[in-house]
Write an enzyme that holds these catalytic residues in place. Sequence first.
Site, PDB file in Angstrom:
ATOM      1  CB  ILE A  36      -1.035   0.031   0.938  1.00 56.53           C
ATOM      2  CG1 ILE A  36      -1.653  -1.333   1.135  1.00 56.53           C
ATOM      3  CG2 ILE A  36      -1.868   1.266   1.449  1.00 56.53           C
ATOM      4  CD1 ILE A  36      -2.691  -1.451   2.308  1.00 56.53           C
ATOM      5  CE1 TYR A  40      -0.998  -6.935  10.994  1.00 52.04           C
ATOM      6  CE2 TYR A  40      -3.428  -7.385  11.441  1.00 52.04           C
ATOM      7  CZ  TYR A  40      -2.324  -6.816  10.798  1.00 52.04           C
ATOM      8  OH  TYR A  40      -2.586  -6.083   9.431  1.00 52.04           O
TER       9      TYR A  40
HETATM   10  C1  UD2 Z   1      -7.194 -10.502   6.229  1.00 56.75           C
HETATM   11  C2  UD2 Z   1      -5.837  -9.810   6.469  1.00 56.75           C
HETATM   12  C3  UD2 Z   1      -5.289  -9.961   7.950  1.00 56.75           C
HETATM   13  C4  UD2 Z   1      -6.274  -9.458   8.864  1.00 56.75           C
HETATM   14  C5  UD2 Z   1      -7.568 -10.175   8.669  1.00 56.75           C
HETATM   15  C6  UD2 Z   1      -8.760  -9.744   9.516  1.00 56.75           C
HETATM   16  C7  UD2 Z   1      -5.006  -9.560   4.281  1.00 56.75           C
HETATM   17  C8  UD2 Z   1      -3.754 -10.265   3.216  1.00 56.75           C
HETATM   18  N1  UD2 Z   1      -5.089 -10.446   5.391  1.00 56.75           N
HETATM   19  O1  UD2 Z   1      -7.028 -11.758   6.478  1.00 56.75           O
HETATM   20  O2  UD2 Z   1      -3.960  -9.210   7.772  1.00 56.75           O
HETATM   21  O3  UD2 Z   1      -6.350  -8.194   8.684  1.00 56.75           O
HETATM   22  O4  UD2 Z   1      -8.151 -10.216   7.319  1.00 56.75           O
HETATM   23  O5  UD2 Z   1      -9.859 -10.713   9.517  1.00 56.75           O
HETATM   24  O6  UD2 Z   1      -5.505  -8.646   3.918  1.00 56.75           O
HETATM   25  N2  UD2 Z   1      -7.465 -18.391   1.452  1.00 56.75           N
HETATM   26  C9  UD2 Z   1      -7.389 -19.609   0.844  1.00 56.75           C
HETATM   27  N3  UD2 Z   1      -6.346 -20.142   0.063  1.00 56.75           N
HETATM   28  C10 UD2 Z   1      -5.141 -19.522   0.323  1.00 56.75           C
HETATM   29  C11 UD2 Z   1      -5.073 -18.443   0.921  1.00 56.75           C
HETATM   30  C12 UD2 Z   1      -6.255 -17.922   1.463  1.00 56.75           C
HETATM   31  O7  UD2 Z   1      -8.548 -20.264   0.510  1.00 56.75           O
HETATM   32  O8  UD2 Z   1      -4.205 -20.006  -0.265  1.00 56.75           O
HETATM   33  C13 UD2 Z   1      -8.732 -18.161   1.873  1.00 56.75           C
HETATM   34  C14 UD2 Z   1      -8.433 -17.824   3.275  1.00 56.75           C
HETATM   35  O9  UD2 Z   1      -8.642 -19.137   4.081  1.00 56.75           O
HETATM   36  C15 UD2 Z   1      -9.480 -16.926   3.730  1.00 56.75           C
HETATM   37  C16 UD2 Z   1      -9.662 -15.893   2.401  1.00 56.75           C
HETATM   38  O10 UD2 Z   1      -8.822 -16.809   1.563  1.00 56.75           O
HETATM   39  O11 UD2 Z   1     -10.679 -17.380   4.071  1.00 56.75           O
HETATM   40  C17 UD2 Z   1      -9.025 -14.879   2.605  1.00 56.75           C
HETATM   41  O12 UD2 Z   1      -7.666 -14.782   3.047  1.00 56.75           O
HETATM   42  P1  UD2 Z   1      -6.577 -13.759   3.105  1.00 56.75           P
HETATM   43  O13 UD2 Z   1      -5.315 -14.476   3.606  1.00 56.75           O
HETATM   44  O14 UD2 Z   1      -6.365 -13.130   2.067  1.00 56.75           O
HETATM   45  O15 UD2 Z   1      -7.043 -12.433   4.039  1.00 56.75           O
HETATM   46  P2  UD2 Z   1      -7.898 -12.845   5.572  1.00 56.75           P
HETATM   47  O16 UD2 Z   1      -9.327 -12.279   5.345  1.00 56.75           O
HETATM   48  O17 UD2 Z   1      -7.784 -13.976   6.207  1.00 56.75           O
END
Ligand code: UD2
Length: 317
Positions: free
Chosen positions: A13, A145
């Site tokens: 960002i 975090y």
């Molecule tokens: C986001 C933020 C994290 C935190 C969190 C708060 C990002 C990168 N991360 O995590 O820092 O603020 O929100 O709730 O913005 N997934 C798959 N396969 C993969 C990778 C991910 O299925 O190879 C799924 C993961 O299990 C999740 C979704 O994709 O259900 C989003 O994953 P993410 O890591 O991009 O972001 P998130 O929402 O877990």
Amino acid sequence: MSNYLITGGAGFIGSNLANHLLTNHKVVVIDDLSMGSITNLNNSDKLTFIHGSVTDYDLMDKVLTDYQFDYIYHLAAIASVADSVDRPLATHNVNFSSVLNLIESVKIKQKGIKRLVFASSAAVYGDEPTLPKKEESVIRPLTPYAVDKFAAEKYVLAYNNLYNVPMSAVRFFNVYGPNQNPSSPYSGVISLLVNQFEQHKSGNKADFNIFGDGEQTRDFVYVKDVLNALLLVGTSEQSKGEVYNVGTGRSTTLNTLINTISEILDVELPIIYKEPRIGDITDSLANIDKLKSLNFEAEFDIKAGLTVYLERVKETS
Ligand code: UD2
């Protein structure tokens, strides 16, 4: 022309913000290049790049003594939630202590500052299921975090109120776009996906693991909209001492996301469904009414954001 300091300015960002501002302003970037890269930054004689960490207090003291800034965007952080669970002390140093050090130094040395904006996260809401999240929704930080982001955010707003140093905070939802580093399994899902699609397109063996059934939803926000939000929060009078959700107010399932990328690129990527990730929340969605009160409009829905993003990827690969 204004003077900006962007910590973490070579990261995802931060570099997008720096490149945008460099057209008209002077920008100092501090980055330890742990996740960011100098190649993310445009060449400009208005850019000063300092290779160093926000946890190096001597360096920070020198920077805040040598320069007077109009605006500071504190984006430096260890962005991986998983990393914070593995290494709470080390991540606390970056994600909390450096913020307190910075705002204390700003209070003493940056008398003319117009605004400091701190980057917090939707992680502060934790797994409380009520959606969409308003800024005043229940806060339930579940990881080092999230605890650090919430504590730092509260400090920033307290400094605004107690010492009259103008400061604001933003809570990012799932940001995506150019310069997002896909090197860790906990990198943003869109950066990982785009990477795998590109591999597959160029004839390499590639697939993608979905954790769960792919019906989990997120509020994916394109980085250009995030820049717009950061600039509005940084310049508005009414945002002093306030925190804002930064999202689109719309949610998308992972399955829809993958289908949308498939359609745009006209490529099918093999998908493997795996057990859900431990601690994964099912749904996330921002209420952005407060940000809208600063005249924010999310310009990019998921299809529009992915289209411009993938266009950029094509140009640069
Ligand atoms: C986001 C933020 C994290 C935190 C969190 C708060 C990002 C990168 N991360 O995590 O820092 O603020 O929100 O709730 O913005 N997934 C798959 N396969 C993969 C990778 C991910 O299925 O190879 C799924 C993961 O299990 C999740 C979704 O994709 O259900 C989003 O994953 P993410 O890591 O991009 O972001 P998130 O929402 O877990």
